[in-house]
Design an enzyme around this catalytic site. Structure first.
Site, PDB file in Angstrom:
ATOM      1  N   GLY A 165      14.329  -4.847   0.889  1.00  0.00           N
ATOM      2  CA  GLY A 165      14.632  -3.673   0.091  1.00  0.00           C
ATOM      3  C   GLY A 165      15.528  -3.914  -1.104  1.00  0.00           C
ATOM      4  O   GLY A 165      16.035  -2.952  -1.688  1.00  0.00           O
ATOM      5  N   GLU A 166      15.736  -5.174  -1.502  1.00  0.00           N
ATOM      6  CA  GLU A 166      16.615  -5.461  -2.628  1.00  0.00           C
ATOM      7  C   GLU A 166      15.887  -6.130  -3.790  1.00  0.00           C
ATOM      8  O   GLU A 166      16.525  -6.699  -4.681  1.00  0.00           O
ATOM      9  CB  GLU A 166      17.793  -6.325  -2.179  1.00  0.00           C
ATOM     10  CG  GLU A 166      18.703  -5.621  -1.182  1.00  0.00           C
ATOM     11  CD  GLU A 166      19.976  -6.398  -0.894  1.00  0.00           C
ATOM     12  OE1 GLU A 166      21.054  -5.783  -0.940  1.00  0.00           O
ATOM     13  OE2 GLU A 166      19.882  -7.606  -0.641  1.00  0.00           O
ATOM     14  N   PRO A 225      12.395 -14.998   0.278  1.00  0.00           N
ATOM     15  CA  PRO A 225      11.149 -15.179   1.034  1.00  0.00           C
ATOM     16  C   PRO A 225      10.513 -13.841   1.396  1.00  0.00           C
ATOM     17  O   PRO A 225      11.206 -12.844   1.596  1.00  0.00           O
ATOM     18  CB  PRO A 225      11.587 -15.943   2.290  1.00  0.00           C
ATOM     19  CG  PRO A 225      13.053 -15.664   2.413  1.00  0.00           C
ATOM     20  CD  PRO A 225      13.571 -15.472   1.027  1.00  0.00           C
ATOM     21  N   ARG A 226       9.204 -13.835   1.474  1.00  0.00           N
ATOM     22  CA  ARG A 226       8.475 -12.605   1.793  1.00  0.00           C
ATOM     23  C   ARG A 226       8.926 -12.034   3.128  1.00  0.00           C
ATOM     24  O   ARG A 226       9.028 -10.819   3.303  1.00  0.00           O
ATOM     25  CB  ARG A 226       6.974 -12.903   1.818  1.00  0.00           C
ATOM     26  CG  ARG A 226       6.088 -11.716   2.164  1.00  0.00           C
ATOM     27  CD  ARG A 226       6.072 -10.697   1.060  1.00  0.00           C
ATOM     28  NE  ARG A 226       5.031  -9.690   1.243  1.00  0.00           N
ATOM     29  CZ  ARG A 226       4.800  -8.716   0.385  1.00  0.00           C
ATOM     30  NH1 ARG A 226       5.530  -8.623  -0.719  1.00  0.00           N
ATOM     31  NH2 ARG A 226       3.847  -7.839   0.617  1.00  0.00           N
ATOM     32  N   GLU A 272       5.667  -4.644  -9.921  1.00  0.00           N
ATOM     33  CA  GLU A 272       7.095  -4.407  -9.731  1.00  0.00           C
ATOM     34  C   GLU A 272       7.930  -5.277 -10.669  1.00  0.00           C
ATOM     35  O   GLU A 272       8.839  -4.771 -11.339  1.00  0.00           O
ATOM     36  CB  GLU A 272       7.490  -4.622  -8.276  1.00  0.00           C
ATOM     37  CG  GLU A 272       7.140  -3.451  -7.366  1.00  0.00           C
ATOM     38  CD  GLU A 272       7.951  -3.461  -6.086  1.00  0.00           C
ATOM     39  OE1 GLU A 272       8.436  -4.543  -5.703  1.00  0.00           O
ATOM     40  OE2 GLU A 272       8.106  -2.401  -5.465  1.00  0.00           O
ATOM     41  N   ASN A 287       1.593  -8.134  -5.590  1.00  0.00           N
ATOM     42  CA  ASN A 287       1.594  -7.127  -6.645  1.00  0.00           C
ATOM     43  C   ASN A 287       2.525  -7.528  -7.795  1.00  0.00           C
ATOM     44  O   ASN A 287       3.741  -7.613  -7.608  1.00  0.00           O
ATOM     45  CB  ASN A 287       2.032  -5.787  -6.041  1.00  0.00           C
ATOM     46  CG  ASN A 287       2.251  -4.714  -7.078  1.00  0.00           C
ATOM     47  OD1 ASN A 287       1.686  -4.756  -8.168  1.00  0.00           O
ATOM     48  ND2 ASN A 287       3.074  -3.731  -6.735  1.00  0.00           N
ATOM     49  N   PRO A 288       1.991  -7.754  -9.008  1.00  0.00           N
ATOM     50  CA  PRO A 288       2.847  -8.188 -10.115  1.00  0.00           C
ATOM     51  C   PRO A 288       3.498  -7.050 -10.876  1.00  0.00           C
ATOM     52  O   PRO A 288       4.280  -7.283 -11.801  1.00  0.00           O
ATOM     53  CB  PRO A 288       1.862  -8.930 -11.025  1.00  0.00           C
ATOM     54  CG  PRO A 288       0.574  -8.191 -10.833  1.00  0.00           C
ATOM     55  CD  PRO A 288       0.557  -7.755  -9.387  1.00  0.00           C
ATOM     56  N   GLU A 294       0.826  -1.205   0.000  1.00  0.00           N
ATOM     57  CA  GLU A 294       0.000   0.000   0.000  1.00  0.00           C
ATOM     58  C   GLU A 294       0.864   1.260   0.000  1.00  0.00           C
ATOM     59  O   GLU A 294       0.539   2.249  -0.651  1.00  0.00           O
ATOM     60  CB  GLU A 294      -0.925   0.003   1.212  1.00  0.00           C
ATOM     61  CG  GLU A 294      -1.973  -1.100   1.216  1.00  0.00           C
ATOM     62  CD  GLU A 294      -1.428  -2.424   1.722  1.00  0.00           C
ATOM     63  OE1 GLU A 294      -2.173  -3.414   1.714  1.00  0.00           O
ATOM     64  OE2 GLU A 294      -0.237  -2.475   2.115  1.00  0.00           O
TER      65      GLU A 294
END
Length: 423
Positions: A312-313, A272-273, A340, A337-338, A69
């Site tokens: 962040g990478e 991993p998320r 990115e 979200n696809p 978001e």
């Protein structure tokens, strides 16, 4: 500005009373999560205590729950920051780490106040926003009511409700109408979302389709190490599994084992998320005889690839690989979200679980930018086919990037409308 008349509905009053009563518990939980994420010193922000001075001028406040978001409102925050100060709030340590480097000049990040009376009032007293913009499904009753009571215009952008959320709000009746009535403007992601909010009591004249703002968000930043990591690979083909969840890493690793039987030099970047699961994921890889270098420990490529247990990478991994599998899609999580991966030109693979991103998937699939996999064997087959045909993978990536570029106009139109609301 239109505000709903009448007494605040009983269910909402009960919610507010419970939130105030349970504030000490919520405070402890929030502080613990921020400490675990490296932001313990900023825990008082969750109680509405400002850790930064309010900049002079008319301030626009944007709020998104977490990373996704927060990224979705970046195009709007960037547009409005050109004319005055912007405050962006989120609720998680991960969002602070990812968003911080991407905020435009003139924008500040702060953790959002917990949705209880004292934190919200303290936050509003300190920041005195001139416009408040909430993203997607961030409908916090106390925060919205206290903000509206001060005459601050409210907007909801990228609004969406899952079928389960819509059914739950429908049962609340007048409470849903009262909350939606606090917003001066609402932009939904699609026509179905607009119809759902209208059925819950949103006013048609103030509710419009604005599209999915995540599709217009800027791509994640590149990384100075990309050239060195690429050089260390040599001619080895590489693919990325991004934002995976428990139950998914097993399928990814099994697919990679199958892939290496056909392409022995193939390398995997497994991200991993939740990076804190790095040890668990490393053990899964080791048990399959697929050693991965751990990024969090400063390790480079291992024989089977790299475990990207860092935050962040994403931009680095997406640009390093021709092919990206996007997680939360082989387990019933509804997908991530696809856009990115599309913005970075990655050929995109996803499982069948797509939930609220179904429309995005349909658009990318129709454009030839994405393909579906269902299990480890089909994932291995799809990755092998694309790595063996770089021209085809590049064409998929180019199609996705072109579709992403076409979304920018939607964000620009909403930004112009928000600028008018700010006054």
């Amino acid at each position: 500005m239109v505000r709903p008349a009448g007494r605040w509905p009983l269910p909402l009053r009960l919610y507010e009373g419970a939130a105030d009563l349970l504030l000490p518990v919520a405070q402890v939980r929030a502080a613990r999560r921020l400490r675990a994420g490296g932001f313990g010193a900023r825990a008082p922000e969750r109680l509405g205590r400002a850790s930064l001075p309010r900049p002079p001028g008319r301030l626009v406040w944007f709020h998104g729950a977490s990373v996704g978001e927060g990224l979705s409102i970046l195009p709007l925050a960037t547009a409005l920051a050109a004319d005055g100060p912007v405050l962006v709030t989120t609720g998680t340590a991960g969002s602070a780490r990812v968003l911080g480097p991407r905020l435009p000049p003139g924008a500040l990040h702060h953790f959002a106040p917990l949705d209880a009376g004292r934190p919200v009032r303290r936050f509003l007293d300190a920041w005195r926003p001139d416009l408040a913009v909430f993203a997607e499904s961030e409908i916090w009753p106390r925060t919205l009511r206290e903000t509206a009571a001060r005459g601050i215009p409210l907007a909801l952008v990228g609004a969406r409700l899952s079928p389960r959320s819509r059914d739950r709000w429908a049962r609340l009746g007048h409470s849903a109408r009262a909350l939606l009535g606090l917003f001066d403007r609402i932009w939904t992601q699609d026509e179905d979302g607009r119809a759902a909010l209208l059925s819950l009591g949103a006013e048609p004249a103030r509710t419009a389709v604005g599209g999915n703002l995540k599709a217009a968000a800027p791509p994640p930043p590149d990384h100075a190490e990309r050239a060195a990591l690429s050089a260390a690979l040599g001619d080895a083909p590489v693919w990325t599994a991004l934002s995976t969840h428990p139950g998914e890493e097993e399928a990814v690793l099994d697919a990679h084992a199958r892939l290496r039987a056909r392409l022995p030099g193939a390398r995997l970047v497994l991200a991993p998320r939740h990076p804190e699961r790095g040890g668990e994921v490393a053990a899964l890889a080791q048990a399959r005889g697929l050693p991965l270098g751990r990024r969090s420990r400063g390790e480079g490529w291992a024989e089977a690839g790299l475990l990207a247990d860092t935050l962040g990478e994403a931009g680095l991994w997406l640009r390093l690989s021709l092919v990206t599998f996007l997680g939360a899609s082989l387990v019933p999580k509804g997908g991530h979200n696809p856009w990115e991966p599309a913005a970075c030109g990655a050929a995109l693979l996803m499982g069948p679980s797509r939930g609220t991103i179904a429309a995005d998937w349909a658009a990318l699939s129709a454009a030839g930018a994405a393909a579906e996999v269902r299990d480890a064997p089909s994932l291995a087959e799809a990755v092998a086919a694309l790595l063996s045909d770089p021209a085809r993978a590049a064409a998929m990536g180019a199609a996705g990037r072109a579709l992403w570029q076409a979304q920018a106009g939607r964000a620009e139109a909403i930004a112009r409308a928000l600028h008018g609301m700010r006054g």
